[in-house]
Scaffold this motif. Structure first.
Motif, PDB file in Angstrom:
ATOM      1  N   ARG A 281       0.834  -1.197   0.000  1.00 15.51           N
ATOM      2  CA  ARG A 281       0.000   0.000   0.000  1.00 15.51           C
ATOM      3  C   ARG A 281       0.866   1.243   0.000  1.00 15.51           C
ATOM      4  O   ARG A 281       1.989   1.188   0.474  1.00 15.51           O
ATOM      5  CB  ARG A 281      -0.914  -0.009   1.243  1.00 15.51           C
ATOM      6  CG  ARG A 281      -2.066  -0.958   1.066  1.00 15.51           C
ATOM      7  CD  ARG A 281      -3.006  -0.877   2.240  1.00 15.51           C
ATOM      8  NE  ARG A 281      -4.143  -1.768   1.961  1.00 15.51           N
ATOM      9  CZ  ARG A 281      -5.290  -1.729   2.611  1.00 15.51           C
ATOM     10  NH1 ARG A 281      -5.472  -0.875   3.580  1.00 15.51           N
ATOM     11  NH2 ARG A 281      -6.259  -2.557   2.300  1.00 15.51           N
ATOM     12  N   CYS A 594     -11.186   0.075   0.290  1.00 13.08           N
ATOM     13  CA  CYS A 594     -10.989   1.493   0.611  1.00 13.08           C
ATOM     14  C   CYS A 594     -11.132   2.414  -0.593  1.00 13.08           C
ATOM     15  O   CYS A 594     -11.031   3.625  -0.458  1.00 13.08           O
ATOM     16  CB  CYS A 594      -9.714   1.739   1.401  1.00 13.08           C
ATOM     17  SG  CYS A 594      -8.240   1.004   0.768  1.00 13.08           S
ATOM     18  N   CYS A 598     -11.766   5.813   2.742  1.00 17.81           N
ATOM     19  CA  CYS A 598     -10.552   5.444   3.469  1.00 17.81           C
ATOM     20  C   CYS A 598     -10.879   4.827   4.813  1.00 17.81           C
ATOM     21  O   CYS A 598     -11.732   5.314   5.541  1.00 17.81           O
ATOM     22  CB  CYS A 598      -9.686   6.689   3.646  1.00 17.81           C
ATOM     23  SG  CYS A 598      -8.217   6.375   4.611  1.00 17.81           S
ATOM     24  N   ASN A 599     -10.206   3.751   5.150  1.00 18.29           N
ATOM     25  CA  ASN A 599     -10.392   3.117   6.447  1.00 18.29           C
ATOM     26  C   ASN A 599      -9.319   3.532   7.444  1.00 18.29           C
ATOM     27  O   ASN A 599      -9.240   3.006   8.540  1.00 18.29           O
ATOM     28  CB  ASN A 599     -10.386   1.593   6.290  1.00 18.29           C
ATOM     29  CG  ASN A 599     -11.523   1.113   5.409  1.00 18.29           C
ATOM     30  OD1 ASN A 599     -12.675   1.447   5.643  1.00 18.29           O
ATOM     31  ND2 ASN A 599     -11.198   0.354   4.376  1.00 18.29           N
ATOM     32  N   GLY A 600      -8.450   4.421   7.012  1.00 19.98           N
ATOM     33  CA  GLY A 600      -7.451   4.974   7.929  1.00 19.98           C
ATOM     34  C   GLY A 600      -6.334   4.022   8.323  1.00 19.98           C
ATOM     35  O   GLY A 600      -5.867   4.043   9.454  1.00 19.98           O
ATOM     36  N   CYS A 601      -5.872   3.208   7.373  1.00 19.82           N
ATOM     37  CA  CYS A 601      -4.873   2.208   7.752  1.00 19.82           C
ATOM     38  C   CYS A 601      -3.494   2.794   8.019  1.00 19.82           C
ATOM     39  O   CYS A 601      -2.679   2.184   8.678  1.00 19.82           O
ATOM     40  CB  CYS A 601      -4.786   1.100   6.709  1.00 19.82           C
ATOM     41  SG  CYS A 601      -3.922   1.559   5.199  1.00 19.82           S
ATOM     42  N   PHE A 602      -3.221   3.979   7.503  1.00 18.94           N
ATOM     43  CA  PHE A 602      -1.863   4.524   7.621  1.00 18.94           C
ATOM     44  C   PHE A 602      -1.599   5.319   8.910  1.00 18.94           C
ATOM     45  O   PHE A 602      -0.465   5.608   9.213  1.00 18.94           O
ATOM     46  CB  PHE A 602      -1.560   5.467   6.438  1.00 18.94           C
ATOM     47  CG  PHE A 602      -1.183   4.747   5.189  1.00 18.94           C
ATOM     48  CD1 PHE A 602      -1.158   3.370   5.143  1.00 18.94           C
ATOM     49  CD2 PHE A 602      -0.822   5.459   4.050  1.00 18.94           C
ATOM     50  CE1 PHE A 602      -0.795   2.697   3.986  1.00 18.94           C
ATOM     51  CE2 PHE A 602      -0.453   4.799   2.888  1.00 18.94           C
ATOM     52  CZ  PHE A 602      -0.451   3.417   2.852  1.00 18.94           C
ATOM     53  N   CYS A 610      -1.499   8.535   0.903  1.00 19.04           N
ATOM     54  CA  CYS A 610      -2.456   7.807   0.096  1.00 19.04           C
ATOM     55  C   CYS A 610      -3.339   8.790  -0.641  1.00 19.04           C
ATOM     56  O   CYS A 610      -3.917   9.683  -0.042  1.00 19.04           O
ATOM     57  CB  CYS A 610      -3.299   6.897   0.983  1.00 19.04           C
ATOM     58  SG  CYS A 610      -4.243   5.730   0.025  1.00 19.04           S
TER      59      CYS A 610
HETATM   60  S1  SF4 Z   1      -4.824   4.969   3.751  1.00 17.89           S
HETATM   61 FE1  SF4 Z   1      -5.071   2.760   3.780  1.00 17.89          FE
HETATM   62  S2  SF4 Z   1      -7.259   2.425   4.150  1.00 17.89           S
HETATM   63 FE2  SF4 Z   1      -7.024   4.564   3.524  1.00 17.89          FE
HETATM   64  S3  SF4 Z   1      -7.388   4.472   1.314  1.00 17.89           S
HETATM   65 FE3  SF4 Z   1      -5.158   4.354   1.615  1.00 17.89          FE
HETATM   66  S4  SF4 Z   1      -4.731   2.153   1.656  1.00 17.89           S
HETATM   67 FE4  SF4 Z   1      -6.934   2.386   1.929  1.00 17.89          FE
END
Ligand code: SF4
Lengths: 612, 193
Positions: A281, A594, A598-602, A610
């Protein structure tokens, strides 16, 4: 040692497929007078190494720099290893037949854990000490990259430096830094210090794991200037980046003997077992025009007659329904066919199927991964039974009669009902085929149900989960085998579970494993991912000798409070996110793709990385 | 390299050379490229012949130049000749081939002795093992120490098998030795060409 390739060449009739060891491929790059020699090494056999897209990108990227000569070598097959040892010949590069020991940098691509013993073969045949601490000023720097670099701890004592993340800019920066440091007369330690400051580089010897009892309790940084948490490198723009240039065209048929077009890097789906889905990602797409231009020039300079779309789930490409017909039209007259290897069943339309069929009909693979909706929700595989049956029907109507269904066994929370669910699904697909009128469907159905054992991987929500014991996996395999009996057209294929266990040990292992790796190598372990070479006894003996408790690494459910061997590495997606995802998994809650939001993975630190 | 590898190499080179390739009809169309005969794996050759069909007429020189810019090192088109569409295939008019064999020891006398009589070998055929005399397949031999030049039969039905000949020689000499084989020429029927 003076090495004369001409002498060796005369002996090559003794080994299987001599073309693996002579180079000379069309488009090979030989550079005179470069200041730095970088050996790009792949610890598996030539046909597999040559199929690796990442290595091809690096070969082109590194050689695009005037001062750097990048040459290749692959793991010698056992017959070649014997020949080299017998005659006292070193392992050498395919471009200029230079012994690897004479290179400035040896860079290994680590794609899977089961190639680790081959690293040792390649180092030993180059007379380079196995361990970083034993190497002197005259020895090459030994580095690695690739997906396994995100937890390189089991091999951390071998590597002077580890490159994490996208390699095209990173490898050049590493090579240039080494060159600059060498030119000013820097010592090994100073070079490593300079490397550790590059974003994406991890120097294992600057960090020291501390154990209490058998448990890892913290990882201490021993070098003041080294970063707190080495982080992965991210290539921001794929359109301006170098791709594979004029790729090598091998004499031998290789595993992926075609042009690979990378549509995008990264994946937004968030399947919870999939390491690639998290470590690559954020998602970055290539523009359609860039891809089309690359396709044209790659076909022209190689003469290949097949193109494949190569991304984690090519069907998710935002312009997939435009690019497929475009590619087919562009190359139709030249009889260049198109194949789509990693298809998602829910993103594929019948129209496209029909077009692909007009060019060439290869087997079709669907990956529901789990047998029931409940378990598919747990692993966040957003595919329903209706999706699968509809896609299968579309494929059958378009004339396909060979389909492969791919599943994993041993997923978290799995029960026997989930296993039996696999057989149910296969039965429904089979019925779908045989309920069609005879004149509409293909001849006989070939429905392969293929299973692998789940291996929990670092940097996934399941990184704390246990792998099923060997007995349990075998019991489930037999349960499924029985349940599949009598379904028309079905073939069952499954993998040796011992290898999956070894993979699980190394995937989430720590530095203590290195001694066992070397021991197993001494006892004859080689090419461990090849069933015919896998030496179980060697591994059992090596683990026993080195006091390694394999269940501790593979089959134990870890607490989310534990210090993980890779806790000191920053792969952009946060640990909090993985914890949250694990909780949702165990509650059977899915997390949307996402691209829908956005699920906020970062987390905060990388929030603006992102662009979705 | 296997025969298939060589064929693929040639087809890819034609594609790179941007030649107007003609394709076979049918389900899986493939370029019409066919070598007069296969070369055994491990042999080298300085003379192979291939029939190629193009979709458009081009000159012989153009073909040679384009191919040679696209072939990998070690491969080269030396000659080309345009033939009628209905010309017999090379395989159909092939008669004999010449080989240079270089052994790791002196085989001159033993070879002459071998040739003075029938050479009976056991061949695997569809109906099991069969004894055959391969002496008539050997047309001419010129031996000097460890090097021999052999001319032998080679046509659509088969031909002199160098491996079998050398096997008989080893048997006669009662010892093992290494050797390399290079094809130096293929001879075709030239009447009415
Ligand atoms: S930050 Fe993570 S969860 Fe959010 S859109 Fe990017 S990859 Fe997807």
């Amino acid at each position: 040692m003076k090495f004369d390739f001409k002498e060796l060449e005369k002996q090559l009739g003794r080994v299987e497929k001599p073309a693996r060891y002579v180079g000379n491929e069309f488009n090979i790059i030989r550079k005179e007078g470069a200041k730095l020699k970088f050996a790009l090494l792949f610890p598996d056999v030539y046909e597999i190494g040559m199929s690796h897209l990442g290595s091809r990108i690096l070969y082109n990227a590194l050689n695009s720099v005037e001062d750097i000569a990048c040459e290749r070598a692959y793991a010698p097959w056992v017959d070649m290893e014997t020949l080299l040892r017998e005659k006292g010949y070193p392992l050498y590069s395919l471009e200029t037949y230079t012994p690897l020991g004479e290179f400035d940098i040896l860079g290994f691509s680590l794609l899977y854990e089961m190639c680790y013993t081959n690293i040792l073969t390649m180092l030993e045949l180059s007379s380079v000490p196995f361990l970083s601490k034993d190497r002197g000023e005259e020895d090459p720097l030994v580095v690695c990259g690739g997906p396994c670099a995100c937890n390189s701890e089991p091999v951390a004592d071998i590597f002077d430096a580890v490159m994490i993340g996208d390699g095209e800019e990173l490898a050049i920066e590493v090579a240039n830094t080494v060159l600059k440091e060498k030119e000013r007369g820097a010592k090994r330690h100073e070079i490593l210090l300079a490397l550790s400051k590059i974003e994406g580089v991890y120097v294992p010897s600057f960090y020291n794991p501390v154990y209490e009892g058998y448990d890892l309790v913290r990882i201490e940084k021993t070098q003041k200037e080294a970063p707190e948490k080495p982080s992965k490198r991210i290539l921001k723009n794929l359109d301006t980046a170098t791709y594979i240039g004029k790729p090598l065209v091998p004499f031998l048929p290789i595993t992926h003997d075609r042009i690979a077009l990378e549509l995008f890097r990264g994946c937004t789906r968030g399947c919870r077992f999939c390491q690639a889905g998290f470590i690559y990602r954020p998602i970055r797409e290539r523009k359609m025009d860039t891809v089309m231009e690359q396709a044209r020039s790659l076909i022209n300079c190689t003469g290949y007659d097949e193109i494949s779309l190569f991304s984690l789930s090519s069907g998710d490409y935002s312009k997939i329904h435009e690019i497929v017909p475009k590619l087919i039209d562009e190359f139709n007259d030249e009889h260049v066919s198109l194949s789509l290897p990693s298809l998602r069943i829910d993103s594929f339309l019948k129209d496209d199927l029909e077009k692909i069929q007009s060019v060439r009909k290869t087997g079709l693979t669907f990956a529901p991964e789990a047998g029931t909706q409940r378990l598919r929700d747990v692993i966040n595989k957003g595919v329903t039974e209706e999706d699968l049956l509809r896609s299968a029907k579309d494929a059958f109507e378009a004339g396909w009669n060979s389909v492969k269904l791919y599943f994993m066994i041993g997923l978290p929370t799995e029960t026997d009902d989930d296993i039996l669910g696999i057989a149910d699904l296969a039965r429904k697909v089979s019925r779908e085929f045989y309920s069609m009128p005879k004149d509409k469907r293909g001849k006989g159905l070939r429905l392969v149900v293929s299973t692998s054992s789940f291996v929990p991987k670092p940097f996934t929500p399941f990184q704390w989960e246990a792998q099923d014991s060997l007995d349990e996996i075998r019991r489930k395999q037999m349960l499924l085998k029985d349940a599949l009996k009598g379904i028309r057209g079905v073939e069952f294929s499954y993998h040796e579970s011992t290898i999956s266990k070894l993979e699980a040990v190394f995937a989430r292992g720590d530095r203590r494993l290195c001694a066992a790796l070397i021991e197993a190598y001494r006892l004859g372990a080689r090419f461990d991912s090849w069933d015919e070479h896998f030496k179980e006894e060697a591994w059992i003996e090596a683990f026993a000798k080195c006091g390694i408790d394999t269940e501790y690494f593979a089959n134990r459910k870890r607490s989310t409070e534990e210090v993980l061997p890779w806790s000191h590495i920053d792969m952009t997606v946060t640990e909090e996110y993985f914890k949250k995802e694990l909780e949702r998994a165990l509650e059977g809650k899915t997390t949307p793709d996402c691209r829908k939001g956005c699920n906020g993975c970062f987390g905060k630190k990388y929030a603006d990385y992102c662009k979705i | 390299m296997s025969h298939l590898d060589v064929q693929r190499l040639f087809q890819r080179a034609m594609h790179r050379a941007n030649l107007p390739m003609a394709y076979s009809q049918g389900f899986n169309p493939h370029p019409i490229v066919s070598f007069a005969t296969a070369l055994a794996v491990g042999y080298t050759s300085i003379s192979e012949w291939v029939d190629v069909k193009l979709a458009k007429d081009i000159t012989e020189t153009e073909f040679i130049e384009k191919m040679n810019s696209a072939l990998p090192a070690g491969f080269c088109v030396l000659k080309a000749k345009i033939v009628e569409n209905n010309a017999k295939s090379l395989t159909a008019i092939m008669k004999a081939a010449e080989y240079d064999v270089t052994a790791s020891c002196d085989i001159e006398d033993a070879m002459h002795e071998l040739l003075s009589d029938d050479i009976v070998v056991t061949k695997k055929t569809k109906s099991g093992m069969k004894e055959v005399n391969i002496r008539p397949d050997v047309y001419a031999v010129d031996a000097h120490g460890s090097s021999i030049h052999i001319t032998g039969r080679l046509d659509a039905a088969g031909g002199l098998n160098i491996e079998l000949l050398m096997g008989s020689l080893k048997e006669k000499m009662g010892g093992d030795f290494g050797y390399t084989v290079r094809r130096t020429n293929i001879i075709f029927e030239t009447e009415g060409k």
